[in-house]
Design a protein around this motif. Sequence first.
Motif, PDB file in Angstrom:
ATOM      1  N   ASP A 178       0.797  -0.958  -0.035  1.00  0.00           N
ATOM      2  CA  ASP A 178      -0.056  -0.509  -0.018  1.00  0.00           C
ATOM      3  C   ASP A 178       0.693   1.228   0.217  1.00  0.00           C
ATOM      4  OD1 ASP A 178      -2.474   1.077  -0.212  1.00  0.00           O
ATOM      5  OD2 ASP A 178      -2.987   0.950   1.746  1.00  0.00           O
ATOM      6  N   GLY A 179       0.248   2.132  -0.585  1.00  0.00           N
ATOM      7  CA  GLY A 179       0.474   3.688  -0.106  1.00  0.00           C
ATOM      8  C   GLY A 179       2.045   3.932  -1.022  1.00  0.00           C
ATOM      9  N   LEU A 180       3.288   3.724   0.564  1.00  0.00           N
ATOM     10  CA  LEU A 180       4.383   4.627   0.002  1.00  0.00           C
ATOM     11  C   LEU A 180       5.021   3.399  -0.643  1.00  0.00           C
ATOM     12  CD1 LEU A 180       6.270   6.682   0.311  1.00  0.00           C
ATOM     13  CD2 LEU A 180       7.072   5.817   2.436  1.00  0.00           C
ATOM     14  N   ALA A 181       5.056   1.827  -0.296  1.00  0.00           N
ATOM     15  CA  ALA A 181       5.523   0.680  -0.799  1.00  0.00           C
ATOM     16  C   ALA A 181       5.192   0.488  -1.773  1.00  0.00           C
ATOM     17  CB  ALA A 181       4.669  -0.183   0.260  1.00  0.00           C
ATOM     18  N   VAL A 182       4.153   0.559  -2.279  1.00  0.00           N
ATOM     19  CA  VAL A 182       3.553   0.243  -3.944  1.00  0.00           C
ATOM     20  C   VAL A 182       4.327   1.246  -4.631  1.00  0.00           C
ATOM     21  CG1 VAL A 182       1.580   1.021  -5.662  1.00  0.00           C
ATOM     22  CG2 VAL A 182       1.374   0.096  -3.504  1.00  0.00           C
ATOM     23  N   ASP A 183       4.236   2.757  -4.221  1.00  0.00           N
ATOM     24  CA  ASP A 183       5.079   3.639  -4.782  1.00  0.00           C
ATOM     25  C   ASP A 183       6.891   3.393  -4.905  1.00  0.00           C
ATOM     26  OD1 ASP A 183       2.818   5.581  -5.127  1.00  0.00           O
ATOM     27  OD2 ASP A 183       3.831   6.906  -3.804  1.00  0.00           O
ATOM     28  N   HIS A 188      11.462   1.487  -8.319  1.00  0.00           N
ATOM     29  CA  HIS A 188      12.680   0.628  -7.762  1.00  0.00           C
ATOM     30  C   HIS A 188      12.292  -0.471  -8.872  1.00  0.00           C
ATOM     31  CE1 HIS A 188      16.300  -1.667  -5.489  1.00  0.00           C
ATOM     32  NE2 HIS A 188      14.850  -2.605  -6.049  1.00  0.00           N
ATOM     33  N   ARG A 189      11.627  -1.110  -8.954  1.00  0.00           N
ATOM     34  CA  ARG A 189      11.774  -1.841 -10.175  1.00  0.00           C
ATOM     35  C   ARG A 189      11.931  -1.240 -12.282  1.00  0.00           C
ATOM     36  NH1 ARG A 189      10.178  -7.213 -10.512  1.00  0.00           N
ATOM     37  NH2 ARG A 189       9.244  -8.241  -8.149  1.00  0.00           N
ATOM     38  N   ILE A 190      11.015  -0.521 -12.092  1.00  0.00           N
ATOM     39  CA  ILE A 190      11.812   0.721 -13.690  1.00  0.00           C
ATOM     40  C   ILE A 190      13.184   1.500 -13.907  1.00  0.00           C
ATOM     41  CG2 ILE A 190      11.624   2.222 -14.204  1.00  0.00           C
ATOM     42  CD1 ILE A 190       8.650   2.662 -13.061  1.00  0.00           C
ATOM     43  N   HIS A 191      13.615   1.300 -12.017  1.00  0.00           N
ATOM     44  CA  HIS A 191      14.710   1.562 -11.978  1.00  0.00           C
ATOM     45  C   HIS A 191      15.559   0.915 -12.689  1.00  0.00           C
ATOM     46  CE1 HIS A 191      18.450   3.488 -11.103  1.00  0.00           C
ATOM     47  NE2 HIS A 191      19.150   2.602 -10.783  1.00  0.00           N
TER      48      HIS A 191
END
Length: 797
Positions: A178-183, A188-191
């Motif tokens: 949720d929230g911050l963890a999803v962001d 992180h994955r995109i990077h």
Amino acid sequence: MEGATDPSEVEHRLLYQLGLQIHDRARLVLIGSLLLCVLLAGLATSGAEWAESYGEGEVESLLAGDALDAAFATGNESAASSFVVLMHHPNLNDSDVAWQQAVEAMLAPLSSHPEVRVNHSWTVADAVRDEWVTSTDDGFWALTHVSIDLPRSEAKELFSTVAEEIHAPDGFEGWVTDGLAVDYTFEHRIHEDLVKAELISAPLSLIILGLVFGSLVAALLPVAVGVFTVLSAVGVTIWLSHIADLNNYALNIISLIGIGVSIDYSLFLVNRFREEIRRGRDARVATAMTVATAGRAVLFSGVTVAVGLMGLLFFEHTALPSLGLGGTLAVSIAMVYAVVSLPALMAVLGPRMESVRIPFAFAMDSDDEHGFWGKIATTVMERPWAVFIPVVLLLVGAGLPFLYAEFSLSGTGALPPEDEARQGLELIDDLWPEASQNAGIVVLEIGAVDPLSEASLRVLHAHMSDLLDDERVTTVVGPGLPDASMSADDVVAFWTTPEAYLDPATRGARQALQERFVADGVTWFAFTMSGEQTSPASRDVVVDVRSGADTLLKELGAVDGAMMVGGFAAYNQDILDAVGENLPKAVAFILTATVLLIFVQVRSIVMPFKAITMNVLSITASFGMLVFVFQWGFGENLLNFSAQPIDVTNPVLIFCIVFGLSMDYEVLMLSRIHEEWLRTGDNTLAVANGLQRTGRLITGAAAIMVVVFSAFGLSSIVIIKQIGFGLALAILIDATLVRALVVPSAMRLMGSWNWWSPSWLPQPVPAAASKGPTPARLNLEHVLAVLERHQGLHEDE
């Protein structure tokens, strides 16, 4: 040599004179280019101030969240500066010391920071405990809410420093979500995916360059231009982040587009320089000819690509303007380095460009129409209808699935199925259906109106009950409906009964609800919906709720107040509306500018519209396959994703990038065809020669683009997969079916109409027609070739 444009035909051009100056001052130009790169790249030392890439803009759904956060000091638990930990154990529960110690140990890396607030399930009031804990046949489940009292960007930075250390102890299952963890998970994955893509595409691109040029030194020249371009564009973009709202994805498009167009432009300039040297020109004339011909094409091409990317600037309230600005900067800087710095470097290197020969490289094709690509064009133009109709039908058929496209912002379903953050939210939805992430909020700014008066409560109850009766809505909770079973009289009694007459449980529940839903001048209620938060049905609910705003405010007596609907589905609808509103303006700008640019280049009214039609064919086909793969799910197991709607911003991004790059290839090819037509006056021969001289280069450039984009298609995030797949397929189609087959056949069918323009405009006159067959321009071999072509190809005219 046959087929050569004589320097006397272009020596009057400003770019020819520029080429002479670049050669004469080559070392000075290189020093200046190096200093410019160092200066622009040095701007990155100022540090970036990125705007948030998600959840920014003046749209109703975000204004609703801002109003809620401003009115309620504690904010709300779904805010982006908070996250949730879901814990599970088959035997223990949160009253056990072992459970409590496990949760505290899991969060220890973060909880030691003073800005962090942790709300444990075993400390909440009994009135709301059911929202935090539950039991199933599998064991006990509980939530822990963690808030970070910092601005969103700083909270994400703090979370990122300890994210890898937060994991459940042995014997427990835990999900950080949720929230911050999803962001954080998305970014992180995109990077990581972008780094992986660059590691895959860089060596493959260098191999392709080596095979195209046959020389390691020549192959490294486009790489050098790409490095200069990326370093300079990154520095400028980071500096601009201090004065404009840019997000960090602007850097990603710089590496994606900057390297690609740098290689494209360098391919044509390096090839033209080598071509001129092979014709016996000295280095000075070869440099001037390269800048005057290929350099001119690169300038028109670069402006055309920049126009496509500038179309992204129209889409306010999305991340697209940042991508448009980053891409436009990269293309503009690439043009300067390619047209000015690269010729200077070639002039200094001279014959050393051919050093370190590469085995198995593609053989240099003949300059005339008898080479490989010339033969393809010749074969196509011998039977233009037999090629044109089947290929066009194939491309149109491939695009048909796009008629059934569904659009949405990507939610957590864009993460891979095994991702912890995604799994955590899916489990929470299953365990607490009433707290589904497919939720909406209705924020009412009602001024002096008391939301807990009997009149207000009855109005709120009626509207909330009507909403609950909607089969698409699963729960509604707020001041007007604390419990779904309550009638209007029950609600009034619940809020107006003196505390002395309430049992402790009811008194505690009422106080908790009042603190949660009522503030000075503001009240709100929440609702959850069935189905996916990305579904059209959820957006329709939002539209229906918003349509009742005036009626609700009027009945409450707050005609000067405001009602705002927030939540993911509402934000989804707002972005769809923003894209739909700005799309016609962006498309009109791109098409109009493209028509003007191509007309200025070739002085033909027909060519710009033909070029646009060709590009639309390749883009439409790629869009259709995008729906076939990602929405209909053909390939979801192979590519490890869940079938879902197309991300609403992706077709816009793909259209602007592909339109620009396709026009890039179109302009580079047309410039050579136009040059040949001006030289010979023969449309058929001009097409064959033009394709022969550009086919190998366009194929090489496109192959590099396909490699780069395909590497992005390996991303673990569906959003990036869609972009990579769509771009790679569109460029592949454009460089093969469109450029090699459709364009020659279409130009053959249109004949002299290709070069038509109104009589009142300046008319370009082919050199062969204006000056006659002089040895410098039209020797005996050329005359025989023209006659042969007329005999074989003009029989049906």
